[in-house]
Scaffold this motif. Structure first.
Motif, PDB file in Angstrom:
ATOM      1  N   ALA A  53      43.553  83.844  52.392  1.00 16.60           N
ATOM      2  CA  ALA A  53      44.909  83.806  52.511  1.00 16.60           C
ATOM      3  C   ALA A  53      45.883  82.638  52.684  1.00 16.60           C
ATOM      4  O   ALA A  53      46.697  82.206  52.335  1.00 16.60           O
ATOM      5  CB  ALA A  53      45.289  84.817  53.837  1.00 16.60           C
ATOM      6  N   ALA A  54      44.800  81.803  53.440  1.00 14.73           N
ATOM      7  CA  ALA A  54      45.381  80.437  53.656  1.00 14.73           C
ATOM      8  C   ALA A  54      45.482  79.612  52.485  1.00 14.73           C
ATOM      9  O   ALA A  54      46.495  78.821  52.124  1.00 14.73           O
ATOM     10  CB  ALA A  54      44.634  79.446  54.564  1.00 14.73           C
ATOM     11  N   LYS A  55      44.835  79.737  51.586  1.00 15.18           N
ATOM     12  CA  LYS A  55      44.546  78.802  50.147  1.00 15.18           C
ATOM     13  C   LYS A  55      45.807  79.615  49.370  1.00 15.18           C
ATOM     14  O   LYS A  55      46.514  78.913  48.709  1.00 15.18           O
ATOM     15  CB  LYS A  55      43.118  79.171  49.451  1.00 15.18           C
ATOM     16  CG  LYS A  55      43.330  78.041  48.503  1.00 15.18           C
ATOM     17  CD  LYS A  55      41.804  78.328  47.612  1.00 15.18           C
ATOM     18  CE  LYS A  55      41.664  77.375  46.457  1.00 15.18           C
ATOM     19  NZ  LYS A  55      40.323  77.322  46.030  1.00 15.18           N
ATOM     20  N   ALA A  56      45.967  80.992  49.441  1.00 14.62           N
ATOM     21  CA  ALA A  56      46.965  81.629  48.706  1.00 14.62           C
ATOM     22  C   ALA A  56      48.425  80.917  49.289  1.00 14.62           C
ATOM     23  O   ALA A  56      49.284  80.826  48.355  1.00 14.62           O
ATOM     24  CB  ALA A  56      47.150  82.716  48.758  1.00 14.62           C
ATOM     25  N   ALA A  57      48.508  80.805  50.359  1.00 17.33           N
ATOM     26  CA  ALA A  57      49.765  80.412  50.881  1.00 17.33           C
ATOM     27  C   ALA A  57      49.979  78.906  50.718  1.00 17.33           C
ATOM     28  O   ALA A  57      51.187  78.706  50.206  1.00 17.33           O
ATOM     29  CB  ALA A  57      49.911  80.393  52.456  1.00 17.33           C
ATOM     30  N   ALA A  58      49.067  78.072  50.574  1.00 18.57           N
ATOM     31  CA  ALA A  58      49.206  76.859  50.265  1.00 18.57           C
ATOM     32  C   ALA A  58      49.424  76.548  48.696  1.00 18.57           C
ATOM     33  O   ALA A  58      50.395  76.008  48.369  1.00 18.57           O
ATOM     34  CB  ALA A  58      47.887  75.931  50.666  1.00 18.57           C
ATOM     35  N   GLU A  59      48.864  77.447  47.966  1.00 23.51           N
ATOM     36  CA  GLU A  59      49.179  77.342  46.461  1.00 23.51           C
ATOM     37  C   GLU A  59      50.721  77.876  46.143  1.00 23.51           C
ATOM     38  O   GLU A  59      51.154  77.205  45.449  1.00 23.51           O
ATOM     39  CB  GLU A  59      48.271  78.160  45.912  1.00 23.51           C
ATOM     40  CG  GLU A  59      46.871  77.667  45.627  1.00 23.51           C
ATOM     41  CD  GLU A  59      45.881  78.695  45.113  1.00 23.51           C
ATOM     42  OE1 GLU A  59      46.248  79.814  44.554  1.00 23.51           O
ATOM     43  OE2 GLU A  59      44.658  78.042  44.760  1.00 23.51           O
ATOM     44  N   ASP A  60      51.202  78.743  46.883  1.00 21.87           N
ATOM     45  CA  ASP A  60      52.467  79.122  46.770  1.00 21.87           C
ATOM     46  C   ASP A  60      53.274  78.081  47.065  1.00 21.87           C
ATOM     47  O   ASP A  60      54.434  77.629  46.440  1.00 21.87           O
ATOM     48  CB  ASP A  60      52.648  80.277  47.823  1.00 21.87           C
ATOM     49  CG  ASP A  60      53.954  80.964  47.355  1.00 21.87           C
ATOM     50  OD1 ASP A  60      54.443  81.151  46.065  1.00 21.87           O
ATOM     51  OD2 ASP A  60      54.974  81.619  48.126  1.00 21.87           O
ATOM     52  N   MET A  61      53.194  77.399  48.445  1.00 20.98           N
ATOM     53  CA  MET A  61      54.006  76.086  48.805  1.00 20.98           C
ATOM     54  C   MET A  61      53.916  75.099  47.914  1.00 20.98           C
ATOM     55  O   MET A  61      55.004  74.698  47.637  1.00 20.98           O
ATOM     56  CB  MET A  61      53.387  75.690  49.999  1.00 20.98           C
ATOM     57  CG  MET A  61      53.454  76.647  51.266  1.00 20.98           C
ATOM     58  SD  MET A  61      52.609  75.784  52.726  1.00 20.98           S
ATOM     59  CE  MET A  61      52.495  77.581  53.831  1.00 20.98           C
ATOM     60  N   ALA A  62      52.583  74.816  47.368  1.00 18.64           N
ATOM     61  CA  ALA A  62      52.585  73.818  46.152  1.00 18.64           C
ATOM     62  C   ALA A  62      53.421  74.052  45.081  1.00 18.64           C
ATOM     63  O   ALA A  62      53.972  73.062  44.489  1.00 18.64           O
ATOM     64  CB  ALA A  62      51.187  73.639  46.038  1.00 18.64           C
ATOM     65  N   ARG A  63      53.261  75.254  44.648  1.00 23.09           N
ATOM     66  CA  ARG A  63      53.930  75.723  43.336  1.00 23.09           C
ATOM     67  C   ARG A  63      55.589  75.702  43.431  1.00 23.09           C
ATOM     68  O   ARG A  63      56.432  75.486  42.781  1.00 23.09           O
ATOM     69  CB  ARG A  63      53.644  77.115  43.100  1.00 23.09           C
ATOM     70  CG  ARG A  63      54.070  77.661  41.574  1.00 23.09           C
ATOM     71  CD  ARG A  63      53.618  79.139  41.484  1.00 23.09           C
ATOM     72  NE  ARG A  63      53.603  79.912  42.456  1.00 23.09           N
ATOM     73  CZ  ARG A  63      52.419  80.284  43.057  1.00 23.09           C
ATOM     74  NH1 ARG A  63      51.225  79.659  42.734  1.00 23.09           N
ATOM     75  NH2 ARG A  63      52.267  81.090  44.109  1.00 23.09           N
ATOM     76  N   ARG A  64      56.017  75.962  44.739  1.00 24.77           N
ATOM     77  CA  ARG A  64      57.518  76.133  45.133  1.00 24.77           C
ATOM     78  C   ARG A  64      58.139  75.081  45.557  1.00 24.77           C
ATOM     79  O   ARG A  64      59.280  74.875  45.336  1.00 24.77           O
ATOM     80  CB  ARG A  64      57.756  77.178  46.128  1.00 24.77           C
ATOM     81  CG  ARG A  64      57.349  78.872  45.413  1.00 24.77           C
ATOM     82  CD  ARG A  64      57.550  79.813  46.660  1.00 24.77           C
ATOM     83  NE  ARG A  64      58.854  79.931  46.885  1.00 24.77           N
ATOM     84  CZ  ARG A  64      59.239  80.546  47.901  1.00 24.77           C
ATOM     85  NH1 ARG A  64      58.372  81.484  48.559  1.00 24.77           N
ATOM     86  NH2 ARG A  64      60.496  80.853  48.056  1.00 24.77           N
ATOM     87  N   LEU A  65      57.433  73.978  46.094  1.00 15.92           N
ATOM     88  CA  LEU A  65      57.929  72.798  46.808  1.00 15.92           C
ATOM     89  C   LEU A  65      57.171  71.532  46.673  1.00 15.92           C
ATOM     90  O   LEU A  65      57.895  70.327  46.261  1.00 15.92           O
ATOM     91  CB  LEU A  65      58.038  73.245  48.284  1.00 15.92           C
ATOM     92  CG  LEU A  65      58.830  71.738  49.049  1.00 15.92           C
ATOM     93  CD1 LEU A  65      60.156  71.791  48.691  1.00 15.92           C
ATOM     94  CD2 LEU A  65      58.539  72.203  50.587  1.00 15.92           C
TER      95      LEU A  65
END
Length: 80
Positions: A53-65
């Motif tokens: 879940a942490a990796k998925a959240a960080a991937e979303d952060m990277a993709r969006r910002l």
């Protein structure tokens, strides 16, 4: 949980900072250095305890910002 996001210019994208570093290294006598690419490393301390879940959240952060997907690629990893 600590997560590390590494952002780098995509292959083929002009990297003036990398070129400047390469030139400076050459002028300092480090002539054996080939291509230099400069990027950024972002470490995030997340409240999430599940590594997936942490990796998925960080991937979303990277993709969006954190990364410009047009000119940059990114890698997300759980930091030690």
């Amino acid at each position: 949980m600590k997560v590390r996001v590494t952002v780098m210019p995509k292959a083929g994208v002009l990297d003036p900072q990398g070129k400047a570093i390469g030139h400076a290294l050459d002028s300092l006598g480090f002539g054996g250095v080939g291509e230099v690419r400069a990027g950024k490393v972002i470490e995030l301390e997340l409240a999430e305890t599940d590594p997936n879940a942490a990796k998925a959240a960080a991937e979303d952060m990277a993709r969006r910002l954190l990364a410009n997907s047009v000119i940059e690629s990114y890698r997300v990893e759980i930091a030690p």
